[in-house]
Design a protein around this motif. Structure first.
Motif, PDB file in Angstrom:
ATOM      1  N   ARG A   1      -5.681  -8.724  14.370  1.00  0.00           N
ATOM      2  CA  ARG A   1      -6.556  -8.846  13.189  1.00  0.00           C
ATOM      3  C   ARG A   1      -5.889  -7.973  12.081  1.00  0.00           C
ATOM      4  O   ARG A   1      -4.956  -6.988  12.407  1.00  0.00           O
TER       5      ARG A   1
ATOM      6  N   SER B   1      -5.603  -5.504   8.871  1.00  0.00           N
ATOM      7  CA  SER B   1      -6.254  -4.286   8.202  1.00  0.00           C
ATOM      8  C   SER B   1      -7.113  -4.713   7.266  1.00  0.00           C
ATOM      9  O   SER B   1      -6.871  -5.245   6.368  1.00  0.00           O
ATOM     10  N   SER B   2      -8.081  -3.907   7.004  1.00  0.00           N
ATOM     11  CA  SER B   2      -8.873  -3.986   5.751  1.00  0.00           C
ATOM     12  C   SER B   2      -8.367  -3.455   4.572  1.00  0.00           C
ATOM     13  O   SER B   2      -8.633  -3.784   3.477  1.00  0.00           O
ATOM     14  N   TYR B   3      -6.860  -2.808   4.475  1.00  0.00           N
ATOM     15  CA  TYR B   3      -6.218  -2.459   3.468  1.00  0.00           C
ATOM     16  C   TYR B   3      -5.268  -3.441   3.352  1.00  0.00           C
ATOM     17  O   TYR B   3      -4.145  -3.242   2.805  1.00  0.00           O
TER      18      TYR B   3
END
Length: 62
Positions: free
Chosen positions: A5, A7-9
């Motif tokens: 997945r 990173s949200s960043y």
């Protein structure tokens, strides 16, 4: 088989400016989202947070 997945960043646009992570109870693997076939780094789960903390400590300051 690991489930990767982002990173949200991951950044704007297509979000390919970051790493992908796959984790389990015992290990965490990271790889370059732009070149996932190039390989990955795998850490024992207990070692990952200290690794990230060390990266933050060495990050350039604005």
């Amino acid at each position: 088989m690991d489930t990767w997945r982002k990173s949200s960043y991951s950044g704007p646009g297509d979000g390919d400016s970051c790493v992908e992570i796959a984790n389990s109870a015992t290990r965490i693997s990271i790889r370059d989202s732009k070149d996932p076939a190039a390989g990955s780094l795998t850490f024992p789960a207990a070692s990952f947070a200290p690794f990230i903390d060390a990266l933050k400590d060495d990050a350039p300051r604005p």
